[in-house]
Design a protein around this motif. Structure first.
Motif, PDB file in Angstrom:
ATOM      1  N   ILE A 115       0.837  -1.201   0.000  1.00 39.23           N
ATOM      2  CA  ILE A 115       0.000   0.000   0.000  1.00 39.23           C
ATOM      3  C   ILE A 115       0.871   1.249   0.000  1.00 39.23           C
ATOM      4  CG2 ILE A 115      -1.756   1.296   1.248  1.00 39.23           C
ATOM      5  CD1 ILE A 115      -2.751  -1.287  -0.113  1.00 39.23           C
ATOM      6  N   GLN A 116       1.993   1.187   0.720  1.00 44.83           N
ATOM      7  CA  GLN A 116       2.918   2.324   0.741  1.00 44.83           C
ATOM      8  C   GLN A 116       3.519   2.567  -0.642  1.00 44.83           C
ATOM      9  OE1 GLN A 116       3.643   4.754   2.496  1.00 44.83           O
ATOM     10  NE2 GLN A 116       5.484   5.483   1.438  1.00 44.83           N
ATOM     11  N   ARG A 117       3.795   1.512  -1.391  1.00 47.25           N
ATOM     12  CA  ARG A 117       4.320   1.681  -2.752  1.00 47.25           C
ATOM     13  C   ARG A 117       3.302   2.400  -3.627  1.00 47.25           C
ATOM     14  NH1 ARG A 117       7.483  -4.013  -4.175  1.00 47.25           N
ATOM     15  NH2 ARG A 117       9.070  -3.786  -2.560  1.00 47.25           N
ATOM     16  N   TYR A 118       2.042   2.048  -3.456  1.00 45.81           N
ATOM     17  CA  TYR A 118       0.993   2.737  -4.211  1.00 45.81           C
ATOM     18  C   TYR A 118       0.953   4.216  -3.815  1.00 45.81           C
ATOM     19  CZ  TYR A 118      -3.563   4.651  -5.232  1.00 45.81           C
ATOM     20  OH  TYR A 118      -4.566   5.498  -5.641  1.00 45.81           O
ATOM     21  N   ARG A 119       0.995   4.498  -2.509  1.00 38.09           N
ATOM     22  CA  ARG A 119       0.933   5.887  -2.042  1.00 38.09           C
ATOM     23  C   ARG A 119       2.137   6.688  -2.510  1.00 38.09           C
ATOM     24  NH1 ARG A 119      -0.972   4.269   4.059  1.00 38.09           N
ATOM     25  NH2 ARG A 119      -3.211   4.635   3.815  1.00 38.09           N
TER      26      ARG A 119
END
Length: 229
Positions: A115-119
């Protein structure tokens, strides 16, 4: 605003995805679909920014579905979450531009990293033009807390990365309200991470007193720590 679609035909796995997403927070709506056909209908009728996609589904193959999304130039981002670990499938997924590839079973911490990679991508691509430093943040996302520093109970590395990435984008000094807007996190969560960073001397906090109204606090980066391994 970020709306997420879970495409997964196992109700228990769907529940795990949704539970993890709700723990991380900051998402507006979480949709679910057990079939590709239903996922297509949702994508056509709803504003969805991120898809959590399984590969082996009741009515087809997730890679074929992803290929169709790219062929029709749909810009939705995709994280593959699957038990399939064959090299040719992983290679196809990478060529189709997935944000991340998670092999079941996985931990909450690894899920948070996805999810952090997406953000990180979302934050990096909000402007018309990018400099090299901003591109490096996207292609080589790093946290800035050294490995010798232990996180306080209730804090996660993935959310800390989100906070630190957002701080780099803000003018210095910045306020809690600005960081809350940048990250989409709650004021309570943001304050916990700012307190941690200030306690470990990665941020400097100053209280601003006004002639009228309550004082408020600003923060500023004071160091450029090493990357976390």
């Amino acid at each position: 605003m970020t709306n997420i679609l879970i495409v997964e035909d196992d109700p228990m796995v769907q529940f795990i995805h949704r539970n993890y997403l709700e723990k991380i927070g900051t998402f507006d709506t979480i949709y679910s679909s057990e079939t590709i056909a239903e996922a297509k209908k949702l994508l056509a009728s709803r504003s969805i920014q991120l898809v959590l996609l399984d590969i082996r589904l009741k009515d087809g193959n997730g890679i074929d579905f992803l290929t169709d999304l790219r062929r029709t130039k749909q810009t939705v981002d995709v994280i593959l979450i699957t038990a399939a670990n064959e090299v040719n499938i992983v290679n196809d997924a990478l060529h189709l531009g997935v944000i991340d590839y998670l092999i079941k079973p996985f931990t909450l911490e690894r899920f948070e990293k996805s999810i952090q990679r997406y953000r990180t991508k979302h934050q990096a691509l909000v402007t018309d033009q990018l400099n090299q430093s901003q591109l490096d943040t996207y292609f080589e996302p790093q946290t800035t807390i050294p490995p010798t520093v232990d996180l306080d109970k209730g804090l996660s590395k993935a959310t800390l990365q989100l906070i630190q990435g957002a701080i780099k984008q803000l003018p210095q000094p910045f306020t809690v309200a600005q960081l809350t807007t940048e990250t989409g996190l709650s004021h309570v969560s943001v304050r916990k991470y700012l307190s941690f960073l200030e306690d470990h001397h990665f941020l400097k906090g100053d209280t601003i007193y006004r002639k009228t109204g309550r004082p408020y606090k600003t923060y500023q980066m004071v160091t450029a720590p090493h990357a976390l391994s």
